[in-house]
Design a protein around this motif. Structure first.
Motif, PDB file in Angstrom:
ATOM      1  N   PHE A  63      40.912  51.169  38.439  1.00 39.15           N
ATOM      2  CA  PHE A  63      40.691  50.435  37.202  1.00 39.15           C
ATOM      3  C   PHE A  63      39.370  49.704  37.355  1.00 39.15           C
ATOM      4  O   PHE A  63      39.208  48.871  38.242  1.00 39.15           O
ATOM      5  N   VAL A  64      38.398  50.034  36.522  1.00 37.84           N
ATOM      6  CA  VAL A  64      37.070  49.420  36.578  1.00 37.84           C
ATOM      7  C   VAL A  64      37.045  48.222  35.632  1.00 37.84           C
ATOM      8  O   VAL A  64      37.415  48.331  34.465  1.00 37.84           O
ATOM      9  N   PHE A  65      36.603  47.069  36.150  1.00 38.62           N
ATOM     10  CA  PHE A  65      36.499  45.868  35.332  1.00 38.62           C
ATOM     11  C   PHE A  65      35.324  45.980  34.357  1.00 38.62           C
ATOM     12  O   PHE A  65      34.284  46.543  34.716  1.00 38.62           O
ATOM     13  N   PRO A  66      35.457  45.411  33.161  1.00 40.08           N
ATOM     14  CA  PRO A  66      34.327  45.392  32.219  1.00 40.08           C
ATOM     15  C   PRO A  66      33.164  44.572  32.798  1.00 40.08           C
ATOM     16  O   PRO A  66      33.387  43.568  33.482  1.00 40.08           O
ATOM     17  N   ASN A  67      31.942  44.977  32.535  1.00 38.90           N
ATOM     18  CA  ASN A  67      30.771  44.238  33.034  1.00 38.90           C
ATOM     19  C   ASN A  67      30.732  42.805  32.535  1.00 38.90           C
ATOM     20  O   ASN A  67      30.141  41.930  33.167  1.00 38.90           O
ATOM     21  N   SER A  68      31.341  42.553  31.413  1.00 40.98           N
ATOM     22  CA  SER A  68      31.269  41.222  30.809  1.00 40.98           C
ATOM     23  C   SER A  68      32.259  40.220  31.416  1.00 40.98           C
ATOM     24  O   SER A  68      32.238  39.053  31.068  1.00 40.98           O
ATOM     25  N   HIS A  69      33.102  40.660  32.325  1.00 44.32           N
ATOM     26  CA  HIS A  69      34.132  39.771  32.880  1.00 44.32           C
ATOM     27  C   HIS A  69      33.513  38.858  33.940  1.00 44.32           C
ATOM     28  O   HIS A  69      33.290  39.246  35.074  1.00 44.32           O
ATOM     29  N   GLU A  70      33.220  37.615  33.568  1.00 43.19           N
ATOM     30  CA  GLU A  70      32.504  36.668  34.439  1.00 43.19           C
ATOM     31  C   GLU A  70      33.256  36.337  35.728  1.00 43.19           C
ATOM     32  O   GLU A  70      32.644  36.092  36.761  1.00 43.19           O
ATOM     33  N   ASP A  71      34.599  36.310  35.687  1.00 44.04           N
ATOM     34  CA  ASP A  71      35.370  35.958  36.884  1.00 44.04           C
ATOM     35  C   ASP A  71      35.176  36.951  38.023  1.00 44.04           C
ATOM     36  O   ASP A  71      35.433  36.634  39.178  1.00 44.04           O
ATOM     37  N   CYS A  72      34.713  38.138  37.725  1.00 46.36           N
ATOM     38  CA  CYS A  72      34.543  39.179  38.744  1.00 46.36           C
ATOM     39  C   CYS A  72      33.190  39.110  39.442  1.00 46.36           C
ATOM     40  O   CYS A  72      32.977  39.777  40.445  1.00 46.36           O
ATOM     41  N   LYS A  73      32.266  38.309  38.912  1.00 50.07           N
ATOM     42  CA  LYS A  73      30.900  38.306  39.423  1.00 50.07           C
ATOM     43  C   LYS A  73      30.659  37.336  40.571  1.00 50.07           C
ATOM     44  O   LYS A  73      29.671  37.453  41.274  1.00 50.07           O
ATOM     45  N   ASN A  74      31.555  36.382  40.760  1.00 48.01           N
ATOM     46  CA  ASN A  74      31.324  35.358  41.780  1.00 48.01           C
ATOM     47  C   ASN A  74      32.514  35.229  42.718  1.00 48.01           C
ATOM     48  O   ASN A  74      33.069  34.153  42.889  1.00 48.01           O
ATOM     49  N   ILE A  75      32.882  36.323  43.365  1.00 42.23           N
ATOM     50  CA  ILE A  75      33.990  36.305  44.317  1.00 42.23           C
ATOM     51  C   ILE A  75      33.503  35.631  45.595  1.00 42.23           C
ATOM     52  O   ILE A  75      32.423  35.945  46.108  1.00 42.23           O
ATOM     53  N   VAL A  76      34.300  34.684  46.097  1.00 43.34           N
ATOM     54  CA  VAL A  76      33.923  33.934  47.297  1.00 43.34           C
ATOM     55  C   VAL A  76      34.906  34.250  48.425  1.00 43.34           C
ATOM     56  O   VAL A  76      36.124  34.185  48.227  1.00 43.34           O
ATOM     57  N   LYS A  77      34.372  34.610  49.580  1.00 42.03           N
ATOM     58  CA  LYS A  77      35.193  34.933  50.739  1.00 42.03           C
ATOM     59  C   LYS A  77      36.180  33.804  51.024  1.00 42.03           C
ATOM     60  O   LYS A  77      35.814  32.620  50.983  1.00 42.03           O
ATOM     61  N   ASP A  78      37.429  34.172  51.281  1.00 42.45           N
ATOM     62  CA  ASP A  78      38.532  33.261  51.634  1.00 42.45           C
ATOM     63  C   ASP A  78      38.980  32.340  50.507  1.00 42.45           C
ATOM     64  O   ASP A  78      39.840  31.487  50.722  1.00 42.45           O
ATOM     65  N   LYS A  79      38.402  32.448  49.315  1.00 36.58           N
ATOM     66  CA  LYS A  79      38.840  31.642  48.172  1.00 36.58           C
ATOM     67  C   LYS A  79      39.824  32.478  47.339  1.00 36.58           C
ATOM     68  O   LYS A  79      39.452  33.488  46.750  1.00 36.58           O
ATOM     69  N   THR A  80      41.070  32.037  47.303  1.00 40.42           N
ATOM     70  CA  THR A  80      42.129  32.792  46.632  1.00 40.42           C
ATOM     71  C   THR A  80      41.808  33.021  45.162  1.00 40.42           C
ATOM     72  O   THR A  80      41.320  32.129  44.471  1.00 40.42           O
ATOM     73  N   LEU A  81      42.077  34.255  44.696  1.00 42.13           N
ATOM     74  CA  LEU A  81      41.946  34.560  43.280  1.00 42.13           C
ATOM     75  C   LEU A  81      43.219  35.280  42.843  1.00 42.13           C
ATOM     76  O   LEU A  81      43.946  35.832  43.655  1.00 42.13           O
ATOM     77  N   ASP A  82      43.494  35.233  41.558  1.00 43.34           N
ATOM     78  CA  ASP A  82      44.696  35.851  41.020  1.00 43.34           C
ATOM     79  C   ASP A  82      44.343  37.126  40.271  1.00 43.34           C
ATOM     80  O   ASP A  82      43.449  37.138  39.429  1.00 43.34           O
ATOM     81  N   LEU A  83      45.063  38.194  40.574  1.00 42.91           N
ATOM     82  CA  LEU A  83      44.928  39.461  39.879  1.00 42.91           C
ATOM     83  C   LEU A  83      46.164  39.625  39.004  1.00 42.91           C
ATOM     84  O   LEU A  83      47.289  39.602  39.502  1.00 42.91           O
ATOM     85  N   VAL A  84      45.968  39.775  37.707  1.00 40.15           N
ATOM     86  CA  VAL A  84      47.074  39.935  36.774  1.00 40.15           C
ATOM     87  C   VAL A  84      47.203  41.416  36.423  1.00 40.15           C
ATOM     88  O   VAL A  84      46.245  42.017  35.930  1.00 40.15           O
ATOM     89  N   SER A  85      48.345  41.986  36.700  1.00 36.46           N
ATOM     90  CA  SER A  85      48.650  43.385  36.360  1.00 36.46           C
ATOM     91  C   SER A  85      49.615  43.395  35.190  1.00 36.46           C
ATOM     92  O   SER A  85      50.589  42.657  35.204  1.00 36.46           O
ATOM     93  N   SER A  86      49.351  44.241  34.213  1.00 38.01           N
ATOM     94  CA  SER A  86      50.208  44.304  33.027  1.00 38.01           C
ATOM     95  C   SER A  86      50.403  45.739  32.594  1.00 38.01           C
ATOM     96  O   SER A  86      49.585  46.605  32.878  1.00 38.01           O
ATOM     97  N   HIS A  87      51.499  45.979  31.890  1.00 40.27           N
ATOM     98  CA  HIS A  87      51.718  47.280  31.270  1.00 40.27           C
ATOM     99  C   HIS A  87      52.667  47.112  30.100  1.00 40.27           C
ATOM    100  O   HIS A  87      53.402  46.128  30.005  1.00 40.27           O
ATOM    101  N   ASN A  88      52.603  48.054  29.178  1.00 34.04           N
ATOM    102  CA  ASN A  88      53.534  48.107  28.050  1.00 34.04           C
ATOM    103  C   ASN A  88      53.722  49.585  27.707  1.00 34.04           C
ATOM    104  O   ASN A  88      53.325  50.452  28.479  1.00 34.04           O
ATOM    105  N   ASP A  89      54.295  49.866  26.570  1.00 34.41           N
ATOM    106  CA  ASP A  89      54.535  51.274  26.209  1.00 34.41           C
ATOM    107  C   ASP A  89      53.250  52.040  25.923  1.00 34.41           C
ATOM    108  O   ASP A  89      53.266  53.267  25.848  1.00 34.41           O
ATOM    109  N   PHE A  90      52.122  51.370  25.784  1.00 36.22           N
ATOM    110  CA  PHE A  90      50.875  52.027  25.428  1.00 36.22           C
ATOM    111  C   PHE A  90      49.851  52.021  26.532  1.00 36.22           C
ATOM    112  O   PHE A  90      48.907  52.792  26.502  1.00 36.22           O
ATOM    113  N   GLN A  91      49.933  51.090  27.485  1.00 35.09           N
ATOM    114  CA  GLN A  91      48.933  50.974  28.554  1.00 35.09           C
ATOM    115  C   GLN A  91      49.621  50.818  29.887  1.00 35.09           C
ATOM    116  O   GLN A  91      50.557  50.121  30.042  1.00 35.09           O
TER     117      GLN A  91
END
Length: 91
Positions: A63-91
């Motif tokens: 799954f490739v993140f959109p270029n516009s997603h600012e939270d993905c541009k500044n990942i810091v080593k050892d700083k916890t981040l949350d990944l949200v996974s979702s699905h429904n009948d269409f995705q």
């Protein structure tokens, strides 16, 4: 996600948050993942690299993140981040 018959969600789907600790700083471009299919008692097919003696058209997923997603541009080593996974009948 677990899709046992007694746990299948309605059409609204569901979400799950997983905390991740990055091993390096930088930009996250996407998430690579694999899945497993329990066919029946004791027989599971996995798309995890090297787990099966053969793998044909069922492979890992990316799954490739959109270029516009600012939270993905500044990942810091050892700083916890949350990944949200979702699905429904269409995705």
């Amino acid at each position: 996600f677990d899709f046992h018959e007694d746990k299948i969600p309605g059409s609204e789907g569901r979400s799950r948050t997983t905390s991740i600790i990055p091993t390096a700083s930088g930009t996250a471009h996407g998430v690579l993942f694999w899945w497993e299919l329990d066919l029946w008692d004791g027989l599971t097919y996995s798309t995890q690299e090297g787990k099966e003696p053969w793998q044909d058209h069922w492979q890992q997923c990316l799954f490739v993140f959109p270029n516009s997603h600012e939270d993905c541009k500044n990942i810091v080593k050892d700083k916890t981040l949350d990944l949200v996974s979702s699905h429904n009948d269409f995705q």
